[in-house]
Motif scaffolding. Structure first.
Motif, mmCIF file in Angstrom:
data_model
loop_
_atom_site.group_PDB
_atom_site.id
_atom_site.type_symbol
_atom_site.label_atom_id
_atom_site.label_comp_id
_atom_site.label_asym_id
_atom_site.label_seq_id
_atom_site.Cartn_x
_atom_site.Cartn_y
_atom_site.Cartn_z
ATOM 1 N N ALA A 34 0.832 -1.211 0.000
ATOM 2 C CA ALA A 34 0.000 0.000 0.000
ATOM 3 C C ALA A 34 0.863 1.256 0.000
ATOM 4 O O ALA A 34 0.556 2.231 -0.700
ATOM 5 C CB ALA A 34 -0.933 -0.004 1.205
ATOM 6 N N VAL A 35 1.958 1.236 0.757
ATOM 7 C CA VAL A 35 2.862 2.395 0.782
ATOM 8 C C VAL A 35 3.492 2.597 -0.584
ATOM 9 O O VAL A 35 3.574 3.729 -1.079
ATOM 10 C CB VAL A 35 3.943 2.228 1.880
ATOM 11 N N ILE A 36 3.916 1.523 -1.224
ATOM 12 C CA ILE A 36 4.541 1.644 -2.543
ATOM 13 C C ILE A 36 3.552 2.201 -3.560
ATOM 14 O O ILE A 36 3.884 3.105 -4.337
ATOM 15 C CB ILE A 36 5.103 0.280 -2.997
ATOM 16 N N ILE A 37 2.321 1.694 -3.550
ATOM 17 C CA ILE A 37 1.307 2.176 -4.501
ATOM 18 C C ILE A 37 0.958 3.635 -4.237
ATOM 19 O O ILE A 37 0.857 4.447 -5.167
ATOM 20 C CB ILE A 37 0.058 1.284 -4.443
ATOM 21 N N LEU A 38 0.805 4.000 -2.960
ATOM 22 C CA LEU A 38 0.490 5.396 -2.640
ATOM 23 C C LEU A 38 1.642 6.333 -2.997
ATOM 24 O O LEU A 38 1.419 7.454 -3.465
ATOM 25 C CB LEU A 38 0.141 5.534 -1.160
ATOM 26 N N LEU A 39 2.871 5.887 -2.786
ATOM 27 C CA LEU A 39 4.014 6.719 -3.158
ATOM 28 C C LEU A 39 4.115 6.884 -4.667
ATOM 29 O O LEU A 39 4.490 7.960 -5.154
ATOM 30 C CB LEU A 39 5.313 6.139 -2.595
ATOM 31 N N LEU A 40 3.800 5.822 -5.413
ATOM 32 C CA LEU A 40 3.813 5.935 -6.879
ATOM 33 C C LEU A 40 2.770 6.940 -7.369
ATOM 34 O O LEU A 40 3.045 7.749 -8.266
ATOM 35 C CB LEU A 40 3.564 4.576 -7.517
ATOM 36 N N THR A 41 1.573 6.893 -6.791
ATOM 37 C CA THR A 41 0.561 7.869 -7.195
ATOM 38 C C THR A 41 0.920 9.261 -6.702
ATOM 39 O O THR A 41 0.628 10.251 -7.370
ATOM 40 C CB THR A 41 -0.827 7.479 -6.670
ATOM 41 N N ASP A 42 1.582 9.328 -5.557
ATOM 42 C CA ASP A 42 1.957 10.619 -4.989
ATOM 43 C C ASP A 42 3.005 11.323 -5.837
ATOM 44 O O ASP A 42 3.065 12.552 -5.852
ATOM 45 C CB ASP A 42 2.478 10.417 -3.564
ATOM 46 N N MET A 43 3.818 10.565 -6.523
ATOM 47 C CA MET A 43 4.844 11.172 -7.360
ATOM 48 C C MET A 43 4.232 11.988 -8.492
ATOM 49 O O MET A 43 4.829 12.954 -8.964
ATOM 50 C CB MET A 43 5.750 10.077 -7.938
ATOM 51 N N PHE A 44 3.030 11.609 -8.927
ATOM 52 C CA PHE A 44 2.392 12.284 -10.051
ATOM 53 C C PHE A 44 1.323 13.293 -9.617
ATOM 54 O O PHE A 44 0.586 13.797 -10.454
ATOM 55 C CB PHE A 44 1.795 11.250 -11.003
ATOM 56 N N LEU A 45 1.258 13.585 -8.338
ATOM 57 C CA LEU A 45 0.306 14.576 -7.842
ATOM 58 C C LEU A 45 0.964 15.946 -7.644
ATOM 59 O O LEU A 45 0.512 16.728 -6.819
ATOM 60 C CB LEU A 45 -0.294 14.104 -6.507
ATOM 61 N N PHE A 46 1.993 16.241 -8.421
ATOM 62 C CA PHE A 46 2.756 17.463 -8.187
ATOM 63 C C PHE A 46 1.972 18.726 -8.529
ATOM 64 O O PHE A 46 2.338 19.810 -8.092
ATOM 65 C CB PHE A 46 4.076 17.436 -8.969
ATOM 66 N N ARG A 47 0.891 18.621 -9.273
ATOM 67 C CA ARG A 47 0.102 19.808 -9.603
ATOM 68 C C ARG A 47 -0.830 20.214 -8.457
ATOM 69 O O ARG A 47 -1.275 21.350 -8.401
ATOM 70 C CB ARG A 47 -0.712 19.568 -10.862
ATOM 71 N N ASN A 48 -1.133 19.306 -7.574
ATOM 72 C CA ASN A 48 -2.002 19.575 -6.436
ATOM 73 C C ASN A 48 -1.195 19.304 -5.163
ATOM 74 O O ASN A 48 -1.245 18.212 -4.601
ATOM 75 C CB ASN A 48 -3.247 18.689 -6.510
ATOM 76 N N MET A 49 -0.450 20.309 -4.731
ATOM 77 C CA MET A 49 0.480 20.113 -3.614
ATOM 78 C C MET A 49 -0.184 19.796 -2.278
ATOM 79 O O MET A 49 0.343 18.978 -1.530
ATOM 80 C CB MET A 49 1.415 21.309 -3.505
#
Length: 144
Positions: free
Chosen positions: A56-71
């Motif tokens: 779950a941490v790995i998946i959330l971190l992967l999605t978090d990497m692409f959320l840079f437009r919504n800080m």
């Protein structure tokens, strides 16, 4: 205006640390009741109580990497990942000592267990980077 995206590098390094942790043994137990003491390595892949939060941490971190437009959302997801990583550290400690002690086994940490605190530290650095970028954007918005 220039925003330094060092937190993306921190998140990526945290993903790598967690992925390595999933593959390598996280501990070793020695059966004290057997006549020839048998040593067994513990892998994350065989312990679902550790594998599911790590995945779950790995998946959330992967999605978090692409959320840079919504800080703000990126920071929220990263704080959730940090809490899951801290819970994973506590789960590994519990599995190695309390559970092994109850079964009559002698448990030892692996050298690879340092990856969990490293991942948590990198996540903290990423949160600090996101907070810095949010403050920088707010200061530029005040100047307009």
């Amino acid at each position: 205006m220039q925003i330094q995206r060092i937190q993306t590098l921190y998140i990526f390094l945290s993903i790598i640390a967690m992925a390595i942790f999933v593959v390598v043994p996280y501990g070793e137990v020695i059966d004290l009741t057997a006549d020839p003491q048998v040593s067994t390595s513990l892998y994350t892949m065989s312990e679902y109580g550790i594998l599911i939060p790590a995945g779950a941490v790995i998946i959330l971190l992967l999605t978090d990497m692409f959320l840079f437009r919504n800080m703000p959302l990126q920071r929220t997801v990263l704080v959730i990942c940090l809490m899951l990583t801290l819970a994973l550290i506590a789960t590994v400690c519990f599995a190695l000592y309390k559970q092994a002690e109850a079964e009559g086994l002698d448990a030892h940490f692996s050298v690879w267990d340092i990856l969990l605190p490293i991942a948590a530290f990198l996540e903290i650095l990423a949160v600090k980077g996101i907070n810095h970028d949010i403050k920088l954007l707010n200061s530029y918005n005040r100047l307009r």
